[in-house]
Write an enzyme that holds these catalytic residues in place. Structure first.
Site, PDB file in Angstrom:
ATOM      1  N   ASP A 264      -0.655   6.022 -12.966  1.00 26.87           N
ATOM      2  CA  ASP A 264      -0.470   5.052 -14.033  1.00 26.87           C
ATOM      3  C   ASP A 264       0.262   3.850 -13.427  1.00 26.87           C
ATOM      4  O   ASP A 264       0.825   3.956 -12.330  1.00 26.87           O
ATOM      5  CB  ASP A 264       0.348   5.683 -15.161  1.00 26.87           C
ATOM      6  CG  ASP A 264       0.698   4.701 -16.248  1.00 26.87           C
ATOM      7  OD1 ASP A 264      -0.194   3.949 -16.674  1.00 26.87           O
ATOM      8  OD2 ASP A 264       1.871   4.650 -16.646  1.00 26.87           O
ATOM      9  N   LYS A 265       0.260   2.728 -14.119  1.00 27.08           N
ATOM     10  CA  LYS A 265       0.927   1.551 -13.563  1.00 27.08           C
ATOM     11  C   LYS A 265       2.342   1.381 -14.109  1.00 27.08           C
ATOM     12  O   LYS A 265       3.327   1.609 -13.400  1.00 27.08           O
ATOM     13  CB  LYS A 265       0.112   0.283 -13.839  1.00 27.08           C
ATOM     14  CG  LYS A 265       0.762  -0.992 -13.249  1.00 27.08           C
ATOM     15  CD  LYS A 265      -0.111  -2.197 -13.461  1.00 27.08           C
ATOM     16  CE  LYS A 265      -0.075  -2.678 -14.887  1.00 27.08           C
ATOM     17  NZ  LYS A 265       1.279  -3.175 -15.291  1.00 27.08           N
TER      18      LYS A 265
END
Length: 473
Positions: A148-149
């Site tokens: 995920d960022k």
């Protein structure tokens, strides 16, 4: 649905809410309980878990066959061998007892559990919580990692870096209306806008009739006017973007910034650019993962593609998949599992939970992660330090090596004594010593996993003047 009358009770000063003591309430539910976003995510987590096969330990399968086979061989040695060879019954009975002692699977059976327990304890000392022995060996076979960022590759604390007026709007007015719409929101972007407004002495009352549109943004009323606020999807839902607006959005997003657009009807009122700095240890951690044989590093984010690519380039990600919903992340991980076999999903939010469940093993950021992510994950990084990931891979391989050493040693020693037993060169006391010694040696070998190892070094602090890339996703 009618609420029954109840005597008035004093509410605790710190507890928000409404107490109905003298009237009746009519509550209408517009959707069934199983149609909410949270319910859908819970269903996806369950479905993803159902697709995962449980790998049985080799020792457990082997022991089910090994033990009865040894008993059968011992009976044959004691009863059949004297008839075939014509030897003394007492001599062959003694050899059968020696065979039973040396073939006792104690060392073999305890070799794996002791190694797993030692590996779990060692990982906990290094700030990595592994939820069970079946996930200790998985990192040793890791071939791809999906990240995920926001909150995972980045710090998860975006800040407003620019406010621009549009259509004759002043930046202060854009910030005031946006802060009013975000007044009751706990989203990281909303908190950043609220903090930026307060820092400039702007503290408006929360907007009225505020509603959230999943994956888009907010709509609501401020000072009697209806506004919308949100992502590029929200913009396109209300109006068409002009070439000049598209050029400005591309420029901000290309610089690694997340852009929130404020509008009224079909009019664009202004832009708010926010940025989130990557974690200082992210680039080095990803480089070490490649050095340990991980073939593919992928970013899965709900943020826009330009912002995601900017972050990916800065930290060294191989592939970017942006503007994803939870179901899209799940599909992406399924594709990676089919292609690479053993895949880890690293995330921190509720939207990451289905993908983490579908991956070979999920890794949650333990300090900033949501309850759903931590509950779903198989591994939690309790210090939110990405440099623990390469350590986890090395630790998994070290654990597998120790388990293999123990199994080979236990079976090899037994094979040698079986040969000596049939040759008449093994004694009962020698067999007892060898059996106990083998058990002690595999335990001592497993306990080597508790020794301190060269763990990840603390990442250097990010320079205060560093450019801030993006957020949200």
């Amino acid at each position: 649905m009618k609420a029954a009358r109840s005597p008035r009770k004093p509410a605790a000063p710190s507890t928000p809410g409404t107490i109905n003591s003298d009237g009746a309430l009519e509550v209408e539910s517009s959707k069934p309980h199983d149609d909410t976003t949270l319910s859908k995510i819970i269903r996806m987590v369950g479905e993803a878990h159902g697709k995962r096969a449980r790998a049985e330990q080799f020792v457990e399968r082997f022991a089910r066959v090994y033990t009865p086979a040894v008993l059968g061989v011992a009976l044959m040695v004691a009863l059949v061998a004297p008839l075939v060879t014509g030897g003394a019954w007492a001599d062959w009975l003694y050899r059968a007892l020696v065979l039973l002692v040396i073939a006792c699977p104690c060392a073999l059976v305890i070799s794996t559990p002791v190694s797993i327990v030692a590996a779990l304890a060692s990982s906990a000392r290094h700030g990595v919580l592994i939820k069970g022995g079946s996930y200790v060996e998985q990192p040793a076979r890791l071939r791809a990692v999906a990240f995920d960022k926001t909150g995972t590759l980045t710090r998860g604390t975006p800040e407003v870096v620019a406010v621009e007026g549009w259509s004759d709007w002043q930046p202060a007015d854009v910030l005031r209306v946006a802060a009013a719409l975000e007044g009751r929101s706990a989203h990281p972007l909303a908190r950043a806008i609220q903090a930026h407004a307060r820092a400039r002495g702007i503290d408006p009352s929360p907007g009225q009739d505020v509603q959230a549109a999943q994956g888009k943004g907010l709509t609501g009323t401020v000072e009697g006017q209806a506004y919308w606020l949100g992502s590029h999807r929200q913009l396109l839902a209300h109006t068409d973007e002009t070439p000049g607006l598209r050029t400005r959005l591309d420029a901000l997003e290309g610089a690694g910034q997340t852009v929130v657009v404020l509008g009224r009807g079909t009019e664009v009122c202004g832009l708010i650019a926010l940025a989130d700095t990557p974690r200082p240890e992210a680039r080095q951690a990803l480089r070490e993962l490649r050095a340990r044989g991980v073939e593919r590093l992928v970013m899965l984010t709900g943020d826009n593609a330009s912002t995601a690519r900017a972050i990916a380039e800065e930290v060294g990600i191989d592939e970017v998949r942006a503007e994803l919903l939870p179901a899209d992340k799940l599909s992406a991980v399924e594709e990676l599992v089919e292609r690479y076999g053993t895949v880890a999903m690293v995330g921190d939010g509720v939207n990451d939970a289905p993908a983490m469940a579908r991956a070979s093993f999920g890794v949650a950021m333990g300090a900033v992660g949501s309850d759903a992510a931590i509950e779903t994950a198989d591994v939690a990084l309790m210090t939110d330090d990405l440099s623990r990931l390469p350590w986890l891979v090395a630790h998994g391989r070290r654990t597998v090596a120790v388990i293999q050493q123990n199994i080979v040693f236990a079976l090899g020693l037994k094979a040698v004594f079986v040969v000596l037993t049939f040759a008449g060169a093994a004694s009962l006391w020698g067999a007892i010593a060898a059996d106990v010694g083998a058990a002690l040696l595999v335990v001592f070998n497993a306990l080597r996993l508790l020794r301190p190892t060269a763990g990840p070094q603390p990442a250097p602090a990010a320079p205060a003047t560093a450019a801030a890339p993006a957020s949200s996703g």
